[in-house]
Design a protein around this motif. Structure first.
Motif, PDB file in Angstrom:
ATOM      1  N   ILE A  49       0.841  -1.201   0.000  1.00  0.00           N
ATOM      2  CA  ILE A  49       0.000   0.000   0.000  1.00  0.00           C
ATOM      3  C   ILE A  49       0.878   1.253   0.000  1.00  0.00           C
ATOM      4  N   SER A  53       1.011   4.371  -2.678  1.00  0.00           N
ATOM      5  CA  SER A  53       0.892   5.793  -2.327  1.00  0.00           C
ATOM      6  C   SER A  53       1.995   6.608  -2.992  1.00  0.00           C
ATOM      7  N   THR A 212      -6.274   8.349   0.286  1.00  0.00           N
ATOM      8  CA  THR A 212      -6.954   7.057   0.470  1.00  0.00           C
ATOM      9  C   THR A 212      -5.929   5.969   0.754  1.00  0.00           C
ATOM     10  N   PHE A 213      -4.824   5.989   0.005  1.00  0.00           N
ATOM     11  CA  PHE A 213      -3.749   5.016   0.260  1.00  0.00           C
ATOM     12  C   PHE A 213      -3.099   5.264   1.623  1.00  0.00           C
ATOM     13  N   ALA A 216      -5.612   3.990   4.179  1.00  0.00           N
ATOM     14  CA  ALA A 216      -5.718   2.528   4.126  1.00  0.00           C
ATOM     15  C   ALA A 216      -4.528   1.876   4.802  1.00  0.00           C
ATOM     16  N   ILE A 219      -5.111   2.315   8.638  1.00  0.00           N
ATOM     17  CA  ILE A 219      -6.224   1.509   9.153  1.00  0.00           C
ATOM     18  C   ILE A 219      -5.904   0.019   9.089  1.00  0.00           C
ATOM     19  N   PHE A 220      -5.379  -0.441   7.975  1.00  0.00           N
ATOM     20  CA  PHE A 220      -5.047  -1.862   7.840  1.00  0.00           C
ATOM     21  C   PHE A 220      -3.944  -2.287   8.806  1.00  0.00           C
ATOM     22  N   ILE A 232     -13.317   0.429  11.307  1.00  0.00           N
ATOM     23  CA  ILE A 232     -12.738   1.238  10.230  1.00  0.00           C
ATOM     24  C   ILE A 232     -12.902   2.727  10.535  1.00  0.00           C
ATOM     25  N   LEU A 236      -9.870   5.348  11.019  1.00  0.00           N
ATOM     26  CA  LEU A 236      -9.716   6.590  10.269  1.00  0.00           C
ATOM     27  C   LEU A 236      -9.503   7.770  11.219  1.00  0.00           C
TER      28      LEU A 236
END
Length: 304
Positions: A49, A53, A212-213, A216, A219-220, A232, A236
């Protein structure tokens, strides 16, 4: 020199206070065991990820000027910038990136600086939006009003510069320095070139993709690397708070500040300090080490 030293001491003090807050009461051996238990497959996912990015950053940069900038050089410029910001103070990586873009594409440095301005400006806009959403979600007094007013003032100034192109150059014309005046005129011309519906829409969409990346990855990492019990939405919020925390003045690379803000955010959702610090150190290392190494490699290879 005294002012520089004073500023550095303030930044160092903030970093040290944050390090103390993050590590106080933590047993290092137990912390290391916590990090060792992270799944290597989940780590690979977060690393992938992160790569996306960096590519998204290059993708955004490529389409910010006509003729289009080479995608490969754009990615290199972003890595060089990130790596330099980890080492040098005052976000010097942004200036280094502008110099790299200018040299690689034979465009004026002021024009390249105008491109970098739009990148950072939209990043700040996105971060503020996330911050406002987080404050609303958590029902907290965010203290973001000052940031909103500053951004609104900048937008007004940009609209004035677009509507009345001679306004700001006239203000600086009293300064009898032709090179400075030419620099300001070129910078404004580049900034104004992106004040179109098409360019602003592209900047908004591509910045949303980049963040978003970013989100993500955060969060991941909480859910799958550290296996923390957070939703989630909570993830965030944690990501937003840790990102906002990095705006505090500190040493290059936000050493201590990122850890402290992440530990604080995770504590609001009942996560133990050891678990919170473990994932904070992991995420910070993943942001810091690859970009510093890759940025250094770009510097050495391209003699930036």
């Amino acid at each position: 020199m005294k002012k520089i030293n004073k500023k550095f001491l303030i930044q160092l003090s903030i970093s040290l206070i944050c390090v103390y807050y993050a590590f106080s009461g933590i047993e290092l051996r137990s912390l290391w065991k916590t990090i060792q238990n992270y799944s290597p497959y989940s780590i690979l996912l977060i690393f992938f990820i992160s790569i996306l990015s960096y590519l998204a950053l290059g993708f955004r940069l490529r389409y910010m000027r006509v003729p289009r900038l080479p995608f490969r050089d754009c990615v290199k410029a972003e890595l060089l910038c990130l790596g330099a910001n980890n080492i040098f103070p005052a976000k010097a990586g942004e200036v280094i990136k502008a110099a790299y873009i200018s040299r690689k594409n034979t465009i004026p440095f002021a024009a390249a600086l105008g491109i970098v301005f739009w990148e950072r400006f939209f990043d700040v806009n996105m971060l503020l939006l996330i911050g406002v959403w987080t404050a609303w979600t958590l029902s907290i007094d965010s203290g973001l009003l000052t940031g909103i007013l500053v951004l609104a003032a900048i937008w007004i100034a940009l609209l004035i510069a677009k509507k009345y192109p001679a306004f700001f150059p006239a203000l600086f014309s009293k300064i009898k320095a032709k090179k400075l005046n030419d620099f300001i005129a070129t910078l404004q011309e580049e900034v104004n070139s992106n004040m179109t519906l098409k360019s602003l829409s592209w900047l908004a969409a591509s910045t949303a993709l980049v963040w978003t990346f970013y989100a993500a990855g955060g969060i991941f990492s909480y859910k799958y690397v550290a296996e923390l019990n957070v939703t989630i939405t909570q993830g965030l919020c944690i990501f937003a708070i840790s990102s906002l925390g990095m705006l505090l003045p500190s040493t290059p690379g936000a050493i201590g500040v990122y850890e402290a803000s992440t530990v604080l955010a995770l504590s609001w959702f009942g996560i133990e300090k050891e678990q919170a610090l473990g994932i904070a150190l992991f995420n910070h290392a993943l942001q810091f080490i690859p970009t510093t190494l890759l940025g250094g490699l770009v510097f050495i290879k391209d003699r930036a």
